[in-house]
Scaffold this active site. Sequence first.
Site, PDB file in Angstrom:
ATOM      1  CB  SER A 152      -0.205  -8.229  -1.140  1.00 29.61           C
ATOM      2  OG  SER A 152      -0.957  -9.124  -0.348  1.00 29.61           O
ATOM      3  CD  GLU A 191     -10.270   4.035   1.204  1.00 29.07           C
ATOM      4  OE1 GLU A 191     -10.132   5.264   1.009  1.00 29.07           O
ATOM      5  OE2 GLU A 191      -9.557   3.172   0.652  1.00 29.07           O
ATOM      6  CE  LYS A 194      -4.316  -1.778   0.749  1.00 29.81           C
ATOM      7  NZ  LYS A 194      -4.245  -2.977   1.586  1.00 29.81           N
TER       8      LYS A 194
HETATM    9  C1  LIG Z   1      -5.138  -4.098   1.392  1.00 32.75           C
HETATM   10  C2  LIG Z   1      -4.442  -5.356   1.138  1.00 32.75           C
HETATM   11  C3  LIG Z   1      -4.827  -6.240   0.101  1.00 32.75           C
HETATM   12  C4  LIG Z   1      -6.021  -5.994  -0.761  1.00 32.75           C
HETATM   13  O1  LIG Z   1      -6.005  -4.828  -1.494  1.00 32.75           O
HETATM   14  P1  LIG Z   1      -5.705  -4.764  -3.051  1.00 32.75           P
HETATM   15  O2  LIG Z   1      -6.002  -3.360  -3.410  1.00 32.75           O
HETATM   16  O3  LIG Z   1      -6.631  -5.745  -3.730  1.00 32.75           O
HETATM   17  O4  LIG Z   1      -4.292  -5.136  -3.242  1.00 32.75           O
HETATM   18  C5  LIG Z   1      -4.080  -7.378  -0.109  1.00 32.75           C
HETATM   19  N1  LIG Z   1      -3.019  -7.677   0.673  1.00 32.75           N
HETATM   20  C6  LIG Z   1      -2.622  -6.881   1.688  1.00 32.75           C
HETATM   21  C7  LIG Z   1      -1.448  -7.283   2.501  1.00 32.75           C
HETATM   22  C8  LIG Z   1      -3.318  -5.712   1.955  1.00 32.75           C
HETATM   23  O5  LIG Z   1      -2.918  -4.914   2.968  1.00 32.75           O
END
Ligand SMILES: *Cc1c(COP(=O)(O)O)cnc(C)c1O
Length: 394
Positions: free
Chosen positions: A377, A111, A89
């Site tokens: 992610s 948000e 993020k």
């Molecule tokens: C917020 C988040 C997601 C989901 O958000 P996307 O916009 O679909 O990437 C996935 N993995 C992690 C670790 C997150 O913090």
Amino acid sequence: MSYNVDDKGFYGQFGGAFVPEMLYANIEEIRVNYRELLKEKNFLSQFNALLKDYVGRPSPLYFAKRLSQKYQTKIYLKREDLLHTGAHKINNTIGQILLAKRLNKTRIIAETGAGQHGVATATVCALMDMKCIVYMGEKDTIRQALNVGRMRMLGAEVIPVTSGSRTLKDATNEAIRDWISNPKDTHYIIGSAVGPHPYPDMVAQFQSVISKEIKTQLLQQTGSENPDYVIACVGGGSNAAGAFYHFLEDKNVGLILVEAAGKGVETDYSAATSVLGSIGIIHGSKTLLMQTSDGQIIEPYSISAGLDYPGIGPMHAHLITSGRAEVFACTDQEAIKAAINLTRLEGIIPALETAHAFAMLEKRKFDSGDTVVLNVSGRGDKDINTYLNNIQYE
Ligand SMILES: *Cc1c(COP(=O)(O)O)cnc(C)c1O
């Protein structure tokens, strides 16, 4: 067929900017500026310097030997979990805070669901000395208390939202309401590849550094810059958009999205938008969303707060309906099992969101010669309590 955004802000039939008149000027201000900015030398050098020295990029691409043995294919992990604040993020919030500065905004709103985007926003606001207000569903403030603490320590004001289901979509509604009341001095940092054009494209471009690095790193490690497959979990779709971006038009690279099935797509507790959704408008964008026959949004459910969103970004709606991307839905239990599996094989505790992407490896066979890149992610620190409450040790 193109899989990227067109001049009008659409991906095929999805996207666009369906916003109240009161927000038109704000959206338009961003739209006329963002493309120029993303080409401007000065902006890019600031953005890239922060990604390198503050965020910790490039994130490693790691060949996961034991995981590869288990699934009889070659699996590489893109380690976004190692970045500052623990998830992808931050790539987007760095880009948007620089944009906000350029537009002479002094107040930032956001948000957040799991709190990862809230933390990433509060972080860049501390860094850039901006006022920061984060809207968060009251329910999420309880299940993600650690991240609420982090945001407050960073100087952000966290406002618990008590309307509706008290989760992410209600927090988003509240943020939009705030923006309508404060259009002059405020920039709204949206945390995923959702919302009215140009947000989905802007967020995708800020995150596209992920696939750019994958190309360079794969070339170094394997002699070929393209993998056979890229796998990413999808909530709104920002980490997937970033991991796919430079492979979108290259049909030899298979794209695989993994949604949260919650307790199962056949139950009332799911967030699998591609299976359960239909075309509608949510938060300013025409896309797939979970709704009743008269257009009321259906409450999504997932054990992971970051995937608990009733829509999906317009890029992904297009990738799925056009057949460009394969999509899988994994349940809470499958995700938890996959997280334990990864932890014990590789010593990496993934975020619950990411664990859904790993769970997909049980559902589809790859060839032994395939190169498969899975986008990690985020890291699992915020989810340890959930894991410990759900793990049955043999
Ligand atoms: C917020 C988040 C997601 C989901 O958000 P996307 O916009 O679909 O990437 C996935 N993995 C992690 C670790 C997150 O913090």
